[in-house]
Write an enzyme that holds these catalytic residues in place. Structure first.
Site, PDB file in Angstrom:
ATOM      1  N   HIS A   1      18.051  25.686  15.132  1.00 57.67           N
ATOM      2  CA  HIS A   1      17.171  24.903  14.279  1.00 57.67           C
ATOM      3  C   HIS A   1      16.434  23.803  15.053  1.00 57.67           C
ATOM      4  CE1 HIS A   1      16.041  21.933  11.210  1.00 57.67           C
ATOM      5  NE2 HIS A   1      16.036  22.931  10.350  1.00 57.67           N
ATOM      6  N   ASP A   2      15.114  23.961  15.213  1.00 55.57           N
ATOM      7  CA  ASP A   2      14.214  22.894  15.672  1.00 55.57           C
ATOM      8  C   ASP A   2      14.594  22.274  17.016  1.00 55.57           C
ATOM      9  OD1 ASP A   2      12.962  23.386  13.289  1.00 55.57           O
ATOM     10  OD2 ASP A   2      13.066  21.343  12.534  1.00 55.57           O
TER      11      ASP A   2
ATOM     12  N   LYS B   1       8.214  26.612  11.184  1.00 55.79           N
ATOM     13  CA  LYS B   1       9.005  25.767  10.285  1.00 55.79           C
ATOM     14  C   LYS B   1       8.078  24.794   9.569  1.00 55.79           C
ATOM     15  CE  LYS B   1      12.991  23.819   8.956  1.00 55.79           C
ATOM     16  NZ  LYS B   1      13.268  22.602   9.695  1.00 55.79           N
TER      17      LYS B   1
END
Length: 296
Positions: free
Chosen positions: A35-36, A122
Site C-alpha cells: 500500500h502506497d 490509488k
C-alpha cells in the site's frame, strides 16, 4: 499537508493486540497488498531511521515468499498531478498531492513491482475505491488480503475495514507497516484487531505459508559451500567474508532473515530448527547440522 515524521521504533509483535477472530493465512486464498510505498510518502521520514529500514526488509520478505508461491501481489500508487475533480476532498485535508515526477511517484526500489505484479492507481484512502481490486480478487478466487505499507492509520486501516465489509478477510501485517507516529501505528492495530482484521506479524505470515513452499528440487543434504553461500546472500556479503565461528547474529542476521534461511533449509529436507541456529549462530554449527558428516 503531511508533516515531517519523527523516527519511532517498529512495534514488537509480542505487543500486538489480539483479535476475537483466529483466521490463518492460506496461500491459496491470499493476495498481498503493498500500500502506497511511494517515494513521496517515504520521504517524509528519515529513511535511515526506524521504522523505515525494518518496514522495507519485512515487505521484501513478504514479497519474496508470495511471489515464490504464486500469490498475487498488488500495489497501490497514487498518480501525480491529479485532476482536482479526481482528488476532490483529499485536497482539503492534504493539499494537491504528488507531482508527476518519478522521484515522487515511483515505488521504493527496494520493494518495487516486478513483472506479473498488479499496480492500481490509488484515488481514495481505501484501495477498493475506484479500483478493480474487488473484482480481481473474485477472479483469482481469493478472499484474504495481506496488507503492508503506509500509512497504517489511514489507507491501510480503511482498506482493512472495507475488505471486512466485502467479506474478504483482512490481515494487517503490523511490523510491515509505518505511520505518522508509534501512537497512531498502535492505534490502527488496536482498532483493526477489535473491529475488522487479524493483526499479525511478518514472521507469522511467513510461518503460516511455510507448509505451502514447493522447492524446485529436494536435496538429501546440503554442502558446506551451499550453506555458506545461502548465509552470505542473506547478510549481503561474499562467502569468503564469512568465518566458521563468526556470530552471525552480530553480523546482522536478524530474525526475519534467519527465519527465511531456516524455512528454506527445512523445505529442502534439512533437519534444522530456528531454535538451533538462534542458540548457536555460527556457520560451523549450521553446517554440522545440515551437512552429511563426510562432507563437513
Amino acid at each position: 499537508m503531511i508533516p515531517r515524521l519523527a523516527a519511532y521504533p517498529m512495534p514488537d509483535p509480542a505487543t500486538f493486540p489480539t483479535s476475537p477472530v483466529s483466521w490463518t493465512t492460506q496461500a491459496g486464498r491470499s493476495v498481498l497488498l503493498v500500500h502506497d510505498l511511494q517515494s513521496y510518502f517515504l520521504n517524509f521520514y528519515d529513511v535511515t531511521q526506524p521504522p523505515v529500514p525494518a518496514l522495507l526488509v519485512h515487505v521484501q520478505a513478504l514479497l519474496d515468499r508470495c511471489r515464490a508461491l504464486g500469490i498475487p501481489v498488488v500495489y497501490t500508487a497514487q498518480p501525480g498531478d491529479q485532476n482536482p475533480a479526481d482528488r476532490a476532498l483529499l485536497t482539503d485535508f492534504w493539499g494537491t498531492g504528488l507531482k508527476d515526477d518519478p522521484a515522487q511517484t515511483q515505488v521504493d526500489p527496494a520493494v518495487a513491482p516486478q513483472p506479473g505484479d498488479t499496480v492500481l492507481a490509488k484515488w481514495r484512502y481505501s484501495a477498493f475505491k475506484r479500483t478493480p481490486l474487488q473484482d480481481l480478487m473474485a477472479d483469482w478466487g481469493r478472499d484474504q488480503l495481506l496488507i503492508c505499507g503506509i500509512y497504517a492509520n489511514i489507507g491501510c486501516l480503511m482498506t482493512a475495514a472495507e475488505a471486512f465489509m466485502l467479506d474478504i478477510q483482512p490481515f494487517l501485517v503490523g511490523d510491515a507497516l509505518a505511520d505518522f507516529s508509534e501512537a497512531e501505528h498502535r492505534q490502527a492495530l488496536a482498532y483493526s484487531a477489535a473491529r475488522c482484521a487479524q493483526v499479525t506479524s511478518t514472521a507469522q505470515v511467513l510461518g503460516a505459508l511455510t507448509a505451502a513452499v514447493q522447492p524446485a528440487a529436494q536435496t538429501d543434504h546440503w554442502t558446506p559451500a551451499a550453506v555458506r553461500a545461502a548465509v552470505a546472500a542473506q547478510l549481503e556479503v561474499t562467502p569468503d567474508e564469512l568465518h566458521e565461528d563468526d556470530d552471525l547474529l552480530l553480523l546482522g542476521l536478524d530474525s526475519i532473515r534467519l527465519m527465511m534461511l531456516v524455512e528454506g533449509w527445512q523445505a529442502a529436507g534439512g533437519q534444522i530448527a530456528y531454535a538451533d541456529v538462534a542458540a548457536e549462530p555460527t556457520l560451523r554449527a549450521i553446517t554440522e547440522r545440515l551437512c552429511a558428516p563426510e562432507l563437513v
